[in-house]
Design a protein around this motif. Structure first.
Motif, short mmCIF file in Angstrom:
data_model
loop_
_atom_site.label_atom_id
_atom_site.label_comp_id
_atom_site.label_asym_id
_atom_site.label_seq_id
_atom_site.Cartn_x
_atom_site.Cartn_y
_atom_site.Cartn_z
N ARG A 92 -4.97 -5.63 -2.55
CA ARG A 92 -3.67 -5.60 -2.81
C ARG A 92 -3.46 -5.59 -4.20
NH1 ARG A 92 -0.65 -7.82 1.00
NH2 ARG A 92 -1.89 -9.41 1.39
N THR A 112 -1.18 0.14 -3.78
CA THR A 112 -1.28 -0.78 -2.52
C THR A 112 -0.83 -1.87 -2.44
OG1 THR A 112 -3.71 0.30 -2.22
CG2 THR A 112 -2.95 -1.75 -0.84
N ASP A 118 -0.52 -7.32 7.54
CA ASP A 118 0.82 -7.83 6.84
C ASP A 118 2.09 -7.42 7.30
OD1 ASP A 118 -0.82 -9.09 4.84
OD2 ASP A 118 -0.69 -7.39 3.24
#
Length: 251
Positions: A92, A112, A118
């Motif tokens: 992330r 990202t 998620d």
């Protein structure tokens, strides 16, 4: 006594043997260079402002092809294969270069934001991941970010507001235009397996997963980690810039 020296055979220039020798020499060089770019490190030129102020228009970025797995050289042109397993998902906050899902012949660069599984929601430039709002801190001394923007129709650099934000272990700066009546958003969705959700740091001027959907992980070419040159070409539609101060900028 000391052994004989190996003689180097020199072919007459433009002879059949000379052409054959030169052809094989250049073939080896080309295979080595493109094999290295295919497996280890490559570079890409940033043509648009979707990642401003992190990446300026004209930045040339260095991309690690090994960040998400060791790829078999040249396999990306057929069916990408990775030694020792499948391609890994990015972390992330990583800036990734990927094949645009709508047209894989085009390469995009985005950050990202969402990983497989998620839940993502974006409302009024507020990013919510798995039910948690991602905080942002306004930057008051923002001249160095504002100067990366050129004035365009509907985009005045004076209107921009900048915030520091963090995703994973990545801290970065995003740009927003509060004069917009309605910001680009995203209803609550879940990122499917094998995909990621990406966004541009220039939140109101980025066509990303909020517009055209998720990015298959298999489309990702690598992780951008440094700016090695920053030059908007004189023949470009964008205003000419040469920014030597950006050389070596870490991403």
């Amino acid at each position: 006594m000391f052994g004989s020296k190996k003689e180097v055979v020199k072919h007459p220039m433009f002879s059949k043997e000379w052409f054959k020798y030169e052809l094989w020499s250049w073939t080896y060089i080309i295979l080595i260079v493109f094999g290295f770019r295919s497996t280890f490190i490559d570079h890409y030129h940033i043509p648009s402002g979707s990642l401003l102020p992190t990446n300026a228009i004209g930045d040339s970025i260095v991309v690690s092809k090994m960040s998400y797995g060791f790829k078999v050289p040249f396999s990306e042109f057929f069916n990408p294969m990775y030694i020792g397993g499948e391609q890994k998902a990015p972390a992330r906050g990583d800036i990734v270069v990927f094949e645009y899902p709508v047209d894989p012949s085009i390469l995009f660069v985005k950050r990202t934001v969402g990983l497989p599984g998620d839940t993502i929601e974006v409302f009024d430039n507020t990013l919510i991941i798995n039910g948690q709002e991602i905080t942002k801190t306004k930057i008051e001394d923002d001249a160095k970010y504002r100067e990366l923007y050129d004035e365009k129709p509907g985009q005045d650099p004076k209107d921009m507001v900048f915030y520091e934000q963090q995703l994973g272990d990545k801290k970065f700066v995003i740009g927003e235009n509060p004069t917009f009546f309605r910001h680009l958003g995203q209803d609550k969705i879940t990122v499917p397996e094998g995909h990621v959700f990406v966004m541009g740091d220039n939140r109101d001027y980025s066509s990303d997963s909020r517009v055209w959907g998720f990015v298959p992980i298999k489309n990702i070419r690598g992780r951008a980690f440094m700016v090695w040159m920053s030059l908007v070409y004189p023949w470009s539609q964008e205003k000419f810039h040469f920014r030597p101060s950006r050389i070596g900028t870490q991403l």
